[in-house]
Design a protein around this motif. Structure first.
Motif, short mmCIF file in Angstrom:
data_model
loop_
_atom_site.label_atom_id
_atom_site.label_comp_id
_atom_site.label_asym_id
_atom_site.label_seq_id
_atom_site.Cartn_x
_atom_site.Cartn_y
_atom_site.Cartn_z
N ILE A 196 -45.73 -28.82 0.27
CA ILE A 196 -45.38 -28.52 -1.13
C ILE A 196 -46.10 -27.27 -1.65
CG2 ILE A 196 -44.83 -30.92 -1.66
CD1 ILE A 196 -47.52 -31.21 -3.06
N TYR A 197 -47.19 -26.87 -1.03
CA TYR A 197 -47.91 -25.69 -1.52
C TYR A 197 -47.25 -24.40 -1.03
CZ TYR A 197 -50.87 -29.56 -2.51
OH TYR A 197 -51.31 -30.77 -2.96
N THR A 198 -46.67 -24.48 0.15
CA THR A 198 -45.90 -23.33 0.64
C THR A 198 -44.64 -23.18 -0.21
OG1 THR A 198 -46.81 -23.64 2.85
CG2 THR A 198 -44.81 -22.31 2.69
N GLU A 199 -44.08 -24.31 -0.61
CA GLU A 199 -42.94 -24.25 -1.51
C GLU A 199 -43.36 -23.62 -2.85
OE1 GLU A 199 -41.28 -28.10 -2.14
OE2 GLU A 199 -39.58 -27.34 -3.32
N GLN A 200 -44.54 -24.01 -3.30
CA GLN A 200 -45.04 -23.44 -4.55
C GLN A 200 -45.22 -21.92 -4.41
OE1 GLN A 200 -48.73 -25.30 -5.72
NE2 GLN A 200 -48.89 -24.14 -7.63
N LEU A 201 -45.74 -21.52 -3.26
CA LEU A 201 -45.92 -20.08 -3.03
C LEU A 201 -44.58 -19.36 -3.10
CD1 LEU A 201 -47.58 -17.60 -2.20
CD2 LEU A 201 -47.21 -18.27 0.19
N GLY A 203 -42.13 -19.87 -5.01
CA GLY A 203 -41.87 -19.54 -6.41
C GLY A 203 -42.76 -18.44 -6.94
N VAL A 204 -44.01 -18.49 -6.56
CA VAL A 204 -44.96 -17.46 -7.02
C VAL A 204 -44.53 -16.08 -6.54
CG1 VAL A 204 -47.32 -16.62 -6.68
CG2 VAL A 204 -46.92 -19.04 -7.27
N VAL A 205 -44.13 -16.01 -5.29
CA VAL A 205 -43.73 -14.72 -4.73
C VAL A 205 -42.44 -14.22 -5.39
CG1 VAL A 205 -42.82 -13.65 -2.62
CG2 VAL A 205 -44.98 -14.91 -2.57
N LYS A 206 -41.52 -15.13 -5.66
CA LYS A 206 -40.30 -14.72 -6.36
C LYS A 206 -40.64 -14.19 -7.76
CE LYS A 206 -37.20 -17.85 -3.85
NZ LYS A 206 -36.34 -16.86 -3.19
N LYS A 207 -41.63 -14.82 -8.39
CA LYS A 207 -42.03 -14.34 -9.71
C LYS A 207 -42.57 -12.91 -9.62
CE LYS A 207 -45.66 -15.40 -12.61
NZ LYS A 207 -46.82 -16.26 -12.85
N GLN A 208 -43.34 -12.64 -8.59
CA GLN A 208 -43.94 -11.31 -8.46
C GLN A 208 -42.97 -10.28 -7.92
OE1 GLN A 208 -46.77 -10.38 -9.61
NE2 GLN A 208 -48.10 -12.19 -9.75
N PHE A 209 -42.11 -10.69 -7.00
CA PHE A 209 -41.29 -9.71 -6.28
C PHE A 209 -39.79 -9.88 -6.51
CE2 PHE A 209 -45.31 -9.64 -3.96
CZ PHE A 209 -45.49 -8.28 -3.74
N GLY A 210 -39.41 -10.80 -7.38
CA GLY A 210 -37.98 -10.98 -7.64
C GLY A 210 -37.40 -12.15 -6.87
N ASN A 211 -36.24 -12.59 -7.32
CA ASN A 211 -35.67 -13.82 -6.77
C ASN A 211 -35.23 -13.74 -5.33
OD1 ASN A 211 -35.90 -15.97 -8.48
ND2 ASN A 211 -34.26 -15.23 -9.83
N ALA A 212 -34.97 -12.55 -4.84
CA ALA A 212 -34.54 -12.45 -3.45
C ALA A 212 -35.71 -12.52 -2.48
CB ALA A 212 -33.78 -11.14 -3.23
N ALA A 213 -36.92 -12.41 -3.01
CA ALA A 213 -38.09 -12.33 -2.13
C ALA A 213 -38.34 -13.65 -1.41
CB ALA A 213 -39.33 -11.94 -2.94
N GLU A 214 -38.59 -13.56 -0.12
CA GLU A 214 -38.94 -14.74 0.68
C GLU A 214 -40.31 -14.48 1.33
OE1 GLU A 214 -37.25 -17.53 1.04
OE2 GLU A 214 -35.33 -16.98 0.12
N ALA A 215 -41.19 -15.46 1.19
CA ALA A 215 -42.56 -15.29 1.70
C ALA A 215 -42.76 -16.05 3.00
CB ALA A 215 -43.56 -15.79 0.67
N ALA A 244 -49.10 -12.51 3.81
CA ALA A 244 -47.72 -12.98 3.95
C ALA A 244 -46.80 -11.80 4.20
CB ALA A 244 -47.26 -13.72 2.69
N ALA A 245 -45.83 -12.04 5.05
CA ALA A 245 -44.70 -11.12 5.13
C ALA A 245 -43.77 -11.49 3.98
CB ALA A 245 -44.00 -11.26 6.46
N ILE A 299 -51.95 -21.90 -0.28
CA ILE A 299 -52.62 -22.16 -1.56
C ILE A 299 -53.55 -21.01 -1.94
CG2 ILE A 299 -54.69 -23.42 -0.76
CD1 ILE A 299 -52.40 -24.30 -3.76
N GLN A 300 -54.09 -20.33 -0.94
CA GLN A 300 -54.91 -19.15 -1.25
C GLN A 300 -54.07 -18.10 -1.98
OE1 GLN A 300 -57.57 -17.65 1.98
NE2 GLN A 300 -56.78 -19.36 3.19
N LEU A 301 -52.87 -17.91 -1.48
CA LEU A 301 -52.00 -16.90 -2.09
C LEU A 301 -51.46 -17.37 -3.43
CD1 LEU A 301 -50.13 -15.81 1.17
CD2 LEU A 301 -51.91 -14.52 -0.04
N VAL A 302 -51.24 -18.67 -3.55
CA VAL A 302 -50.86 -19.22 -4.86
C VAL A 302 -51.98 -18.94 -5.87
CG1 VAL A 302 -50.47 -21.34 -6.16
CG2 VAL A 302 -49.29 -20.97 -3.96
N ALA A 303 -53.19 -19.28 -5.49
CA ALA A 303 -54.31 -19.08 -6.41
C ALA A 303 -54.47 -17.62 -6.80
CB ALA A 303 -55.61 -19.61 -5.77
N MET A 304 -54.15 -16.76 -5.88
CA MET A 304 -54.33 -15.34 -6.14
C MET A 304 -53.21 -14.73 -6.97
SD MET A 304 -55.23 -12.31 -3.51
CE MET A 304 -56.99 -12.73 -3.57
N PHE A 305 -51.96 -15.12 -6.66
CA PHE A 305 -50.82 -14.43 -7.26
C PHE A 305 -50.10 -15.23 -8.35
CE2 PHE A 305 -51.31 -12.18 -3.20
CZ PHE A 305 -51.38 -10.87 -3.67
#
Lengths: 345, 345, 345, 345
Positions: free
Chosen positions: C40-45, C47-59, C215-216, C246-252
């Protein structure tokens, strides 16, 4: 083995160049030709290959069979994909690991009774699609005639091609001895390749009378665009390509490919007739140009003092005796006599 | 370009087979020979190469120059090691990425004024020993004659060999046109290889009159044991090897290599004489068999309608004109006339 | 260097874990989570990445920056394709040859004055399309902020992206220090990536306060399907991925990435202010979190007795001083004093 | 599966971080440490590994088990060499082809009844030495405990090590679950590795309670020099390595490794006791921390609605149930009840 001219039953690649091919080489030698395949003889080969394999076929001449196999499989696979093959396949046992080492290909191996895959055998390895922990199965690779001298029928190849395609996979045919297979089946080269959906063929010339000439023949247009790049980066692009192309022209323009293969197949039948009833020889009738008899290793050892040939399975005592385009009836008779003589002792 | 027989100045690998080599092929065709290099002509080549390169030299015949280069460099390098070369080196610009793709080799590139490395230029990349963040420099690879037609002197190669060895590195010489270099230097083949410490040579035959025959010639005994394996897994092991070996025997047993190279070098001098004073042509005297004139691109374009040759540098307008073993004085005169004619307009 | 707790200016990856990230690790530790990214934390990430890089972004979380770079470039390239980059690029000089050795990628290198490519510089290597002798240029790879501490502006990245696309190439951004670039530019992360057409980003977390998390981030949907396979076969698939994600979630998720980067950039400005006028120090103002002063090697040697940092160019005496998320004003003052002291002698 | 905290029997890598390891991470977080392994905690790990595996042992921390396996095998093999392993080995079936794709390694596979090689089984692939047509067998790779939950005894490993060495081969032990093997055998970690001649171990931490920490542990000094290079070019060199090393210190300095493994092994015994007599469950007693029961696929399907676990063999209906360091007796009881409930229907 004598110091002079000799012929044996070790391999069809011990034989020399068929005179018609040697003649063709000398006939096209004059003047310059554009290097790297932009010459008129490679263009001529293009037509010859289309005649044999249909209009969609594209030929990419290369140096040797390992090269043809590896670059073709690389054109078929993304870097994370894999190839299903028989455990006994040349790509698995006799290419020094080139598929893995040059192209990073994982070979998903299946044990077979006779060197031949079936859809059921393919299914032992064709699974795990979409699971990244598994190298993704993408190609079924078969050899015809096989490394055990057996021959896939037209319908057997078709069943494999259909099965591969139903799984989203390609099918590749290693045709190092494709002419022997066609001669055995009594069909055209296209009948068990193009006509039944094979995507690419490694077309063999060397073992059937060329000096050194093979081609990757691409039947599925989707695979064409990759080929010139994998051939070059796979170190299989000849500068003076005209001299490879013309060998294949001489072989496949008319029926030289067929006559040579019919001859070597027929010689294998003669050899079979000569030895099948010798006590101490256990052998099945050849389907192409090779026999795989089982002998007492002591007999093998004695015979090898006079005739070079290969042991195929140390555990069972199975050996390989192979005929070539230049094998004569006298060669056969002489060898049969030697076998008889050895087993009479 | 005519439909009939023609010769041009595009490349020495546009030329055909020298008659003596073609004759040698047909003379050894009879009967069987053991495949994969265990034949009597490959054994004969072994002696020929030792005669040319000294008793420690071991020859491994291969199909083409890219193959010779890549497998030799692979034998020299552990998987984490790297090769220092000129930016203009064939391995860097003209092998489709094969060193990287087949062997994982990183090429540490140095810009040179004329295609030639020096110890000082090598030092721009030969550093970071023991630092795992850097692919470890292990080989200095030079080409003689170079891709810019220049020739390393004996002492220049020696300086590079000594420098490489002082750094714990090997030195490899890409000798696709080694005969042209020797002819230019007036030395033996060993004088600027074996005698000055070169560890391995890619020995070229194809460009100097063979059909398709090169060899990795290993001078440093430490490298020998790897060679048969890298040749096989690099897809460069010929089954009917006798027909590659005999080409090299025919070329290097006597002085055919030298006569052909002297001829193509001399033709380049003739071409130089013919064009050097034509206004609009900027060209330096050739050191081997190629000229690299700078022309107005419009002139190049016009000339290419009748003569095929390559542009070497789009930015400067530099082109390459190359002579081969079969270039005639009439070819040169004809081409010079065409250049003059074009530049008179 | 003391045996106890210390901080220096060698690298931002000498710093430890930001407390918020350490806290996040411990907060999500309880119970089981599906391995290999189905947690679930990778799933959370995601969303975080889409927020930062747009909806097409996949982390695609991975272990380290080399891993992110190499697998992303591999997803972009067919086996015969190549990557245009600055000679100073991390992929070229600091990854131990991994691009070549793991993925067979040829790097087409361009010298730059400051670590930054331009369309004109790209053109020095982006040519030869369709010519199989040349590894085919397919990706322009840039680093922001660069290995020389410089920062591409939004319009500079856009010009490169447009140019790459006009050539049928992709553009990859190595964002090991992408947060420092954004902090320097005063923009969002998407402003100089998604918004200007970048196809994929290597998103750095480790240097900016994570324990080990990169992350890529794939912005071009065409590249997504390859990613899970190249990540796995590239040995970058974490089993307990939740602890990377979760590290990337916490950061971004919030602005920790920005605060940390603003801080390290600001500390670099403070350091610059402190040293720029010291006689014997030649230094340009930092654009991100690093200074590249030129010092007398003797001064460097003396300073290195008390402070660990790297020499960046042995020939010029250039060194690198880098600030991190945990650098304090006192650290800076102390170091400036030491430099002054050394140069007073 | 619930949205909240849960534990299951799918895999030991679904479990989180053992509290002692999480605590260790936070305790060493202050201040800077030299990156890439030159930190004091990696030095500490060096001592810990020597204590467990003997003074010659050298530890190279890496990110994951695939990484540990592939780089260690690469250090053992020249590019033309190959690895003998069980068909069921993780390197063969679960690494996405990384051994072939990253390191060009050919895997010479042997079918086994239970995931365990024997000298006789090794001999099925360890042949053809000196024949370049065959990728040269160089390493025997075994896993302990195996992918089928079985455990090699000390004498079984010794027999394999002796056999490998007698053939001039190395022996590698994939110890992703080495602690479970030691707990099962009741021996030290060195007893079935260092003491019986194993050349290198992939030391697992992650599955036994770490966040993500493995190490290549080299026992044969000849292999050490290659390691730092293959780790870097294999993209397994952590920048903030202290945080990987300290996990392994926390695990192997005392007996945490043993306590965790004893616990998960014991839970597997409890699970076995609970299910072995349920009609419709066919299962053998566990040797380590996993059971491989055979169930009716319909039962499996129903159970998977509430519990995540993997089908191990679709043909036979075999599944895998695995215990971890955090499995509780209540978890076992609950799961046993569910199985009973399902099979009562």
């Amino acid at each position: 083995m004598s110091d002079g001219i000799w012929r044996g039953f070790a391999s069809d690649n011990y034989a020399g160049i068929h005179p018609e091919i040697l003649k063709a080489l000398s006939e096209i030698n004059a003047g310059h030709q554009v290097a790297y395949g932009d010459d008129i003889y490679t263009e001529q080969l293009s037509g010859v290959v289309k005649k044999q394999f249909g209009n969609a076929a594209e030929a990419f001449p290369v140096f040797n069979g390992t090269g043809a196999n590896v670059i073709t499989l690389q054109a078929m696979c993304k870097p994370w994909e894999a190839v299903v093959c028989a455990t006994s396949a040349h790509i698995n046992v006799d290419e020094g690991g080139a598929p893995e080492k040059v192209a990073g290909l994982k070979l998903l191996q299946v044990e077979t009774p006779d060197g031949k895959l079936t859809p059921e055998l393919v299914d032992k390895q064709a699974w795990g699609f979409g699971n990244e922990h598994r190298a993704q199965p993408k190609v079924v690779s078969i050899t015809n005639s096989t490394e055990y001298g057996t021959v896939y029928s037209v319908s057997e190849v078709k069943a494999l091609a259909d099965h591969a395609h139903s799984l989203g996979m390609y099918i590749h045919l290693d045709g190092a001895r494709i002419s022997n297979a066609a001669a055995s089946l009594g069909t055209s080269l296209g009948a068990f390749t193009t006509d039944v959906g094979v995507d690419a063929v490694s077309l063999g010339g060397t073992k059937n009378g060329a000096m050194g000439a093979e081609a990757a023949v691409i039947l599925n247009p989707d695979l064409v665009s990759a080929m010139k790049y994998v051939r070059k980066s796979g170190m299989q692009l000849a500068s003076k390509m005209r001299f490879i192309s013309i060998q294949l022209v001489a072989m496949f323009e008319g029926d030289l490919w067929l006559k040579n293969a019919q001859h070597s197949n027929a010689m294998a039948q003669e050899l079979y007739k000569g030895i099948k009833d010798i006590p101490g020889v256990k052998v099945e009738a050849p389907q192409a140009n090779a026999l795989f008899p089982i002998l007492d290793p002591k007999v093998t050892e004695e015979l090898q003092k006079s005739f070079r040939f290969y042991v195929w399975d140390h555990l069972t005592g199975q050996v390989r005796w192979m005929c070539s385009w230049d094998t004569t009836q006298a060669d056969v008779d002489n060898f049969v006599a030697a076998v008889k003589n050895e087993l009479d002792n």
